[in-house]
Design a protein around this motif. Structure first.
Motif, PDB file in Angstrom:
ATOM      1  N   ILE A   1       6.231 -73.553 109.805  1.00  0.00           N
ATOM      2  CA  ILE A   1       7.310 -72.717 110.318  1.00  0.00           C
ATOM      3  C   ILE A   1       7.216 -72.494 111.822  1.00  0.00           C
ATOM      4  O   ILE A   1       8.016 -71.747 112.381  1.00  0.00           O
ATOM      5  CB  ILE A   1       7.367 -71.354 109.583  1.00  0.00           C
ATOM      6  CG1 ILE A   1       6.123 -70.523 109.845  1.00  0.00           C
ATOM      7  CG2 ILE A   1       7.623 -71.543 108.123  1.00  0.00           C
ATOM      8  CD1 ILE A   1       6.197 -69.105 109.296  1.00  0.00           C
ATOM      9  N   LYS A   2       6.258 -73.144 112.458  1.00  0.00           N
ATOM     10  CA  LYS A   2       6.078 -72.966 113.904  1.00  0.00           C
ATOM     11  C   LYS A   2       7.341 -73.372 114.644  1.00  0.00           C
ATOM     12  O   LYS A   2       7.918 -74.413 114.382  1.00  0.00           O
ATOM     13  CB  LYS A   2       4.894 -73.821 114.370  1.00  0.00           C
ATOM     14  CG  LYS A   2       4.414 -73.519 115.739  1.00  0.00           C
ATOM     15  CD  LYS A   2       3.691 -72.218 115.708  1.00  0.00           C
ATOM     16  CE  LYS A   2       3.004 -72.014 117.045  1.00  0.00           C
ATOM     17  NZ  LYS A   2       2.562 -70.659 117.184  1.00  0.00           N
ATOM     18  N   TRP A   3       7.774 -72.557 115.579  1.00  0.00           N
ATOM     19  CA  TRP A   3       8.941 -72.754 116.438  1.00  0.00           C
ATOM     20  C   TRP A   3      10.272 -72.677 115.685  1.00  0.00           C
ATOM     21  O   TRP A   3      11.309 -72.915 116.257  1.00  0.00           O
ATOM     22  CB  TRP A   3       8.890 -74.072 117.206  1.00  0.00           C
ATOM     23  CG  TRP A   3       7.626 -74.269 117.952  1.00  0.00           C
ATOM     24  CD1 TRP A   3       6.678 -75.201 117.684  1.00  0.00           C
ATOM     25  CD2 TRP A   3       7.154 -73.530 119.077  1.00  0.00           C
ATOM     26  NE1 TRP A   3       5.636 -75.084 118.568  1.00  0.00           N
ATOM     27  CE2 TRP A   3       5.911 -74.067 119.443  1.00  0.00           C
ATOM     28  CE3 TRP A   3       7.649 -72.445 119.815  1.00  0.00           C
ATOM     29  CZ2 TRP A   3       5.165 -73.573 120.508  1.00  0.00           C
ATOM     30  CZ3 TRP A   3       6.906 -71.962 120.874  1.00  0.00           C
ATOM     31  CH2 TRP A   3       5.691 -72.525 121.205  1.00  0.00           C
ATOM     32  N   LYS A   4      10.263 -72.355 114.385  1.00  0.00           N
ATOM     33  CA  LYS A   4      11.508 -72.265 113.629  1.00  0.00           C
ATOM     34  C   LYS A   4      11.907 -70.818 113.346  1.00  0.00           C
ATOM     35  O   LYS A   4      13.052 -70.554 113.036  1.00  0.00           O
ATOM     36  CB  LYS A   4      11.375 -73.017 112.306  1.00  0.00           C
ATOM     37  CG  LYS A   4      11.180 -74.499 112.502  1.00  0.00           C
ATOM     38  CD  LYS A   4      10.985 -75.215 111.197  1.00  0.00           C
ATOM     39  CE  LYS A   4      10.707 -76.682 111.484  1.00  0.00           C
ATOM     40  NZ  LYS A   4      10.230 -77.389 110.321  1.00  0.00           N
ATOM     41  N   VAL A   5      10.950 -69.916 113.433  1.00  0.00           N
ATOM     42  CA  VAL A   5      11.215 -68.505 113.177  1.00  0.00           C
ATOM     43  C   VAL A   5      10.645 -67.684 114.327  1.00  0.00           C
ATOM     44  O   VAL A   5       9.918 -68.195 115.179  1.00  0.00           O
ATOM     45  CB  VAL A   5      10.590 -68.044 111.834  1.00  0.00           C
ATOM     46  CG1 VAL A   5      11.261 -68.723 110.665  1.00  0.00           C
ATOM     47  CG2 VAL A   5       9.114 -68.286 111.813  1.00  0.00           C
ATOM     48  N   SER A   6      10.941 -66.409 114.325  1.00  0.00           N
ATOM     49  CA  SER A   6      10.455 -65.552 115.407  1.00  0.00           C
ATOM     50  C   SER A   6       8.958 -65.275 115.244  1.00  0.00           C
ATOM     51  O   SER A   6       8.369 -65.489 114.181  1.00  0.00           O
ATOM     52  CB  SER A   6      11.228 -64.231 115.420  1.00  0.00           C
ATOM     53  OG  SER A   6      10.913 -63.472 114.280  1.00  0.00           O
TER      54      SER A   6
END
Length: 83
Positions: A23-28
């Motif tokens: 989920i890196k760089w896809k969510v806050s």
């Protein structure tokens, strides 16, 4: 059943780290931090409930390193220079 409960925190830590890398760089950053803290707390509770032995020692050692690294990361950002 508690005999094999010591290996569960190691799996939870692994799944948490894999999930964070996906989920890196896809969510806050808030979601990433929440996932990390939830995984660590869940693994810590299960490690404390398991029987004594090598898996429990490994789990608690890895959790200590992760928590210590997270605290050092936070303190590094608090000093305005970052890392």
């Amino acid at each position: 059943m508690r005999k094999y409960l010591g290996w569960t925190p190691i799996g939870i830590i692994g799944v948490t780290l894999i999930l964070l890398s996906l989920i890196k760089w896809k969510v806050s950053w808030y979601v990433e931090t929440t996932v990390l803290i939830t995984g660590i707390v869940l693994a810590l509770v299960i490690a404390l409930l398991s029987k004594s032995g090598k898996p429990k020692t490994i789990s608690l050692s890895v959790l200590g390193i992760l928590v210590g690294g997270f605290i050092m990361l936070i303190l590094g950002f608090m000093m305005e220079k970052g890392l």
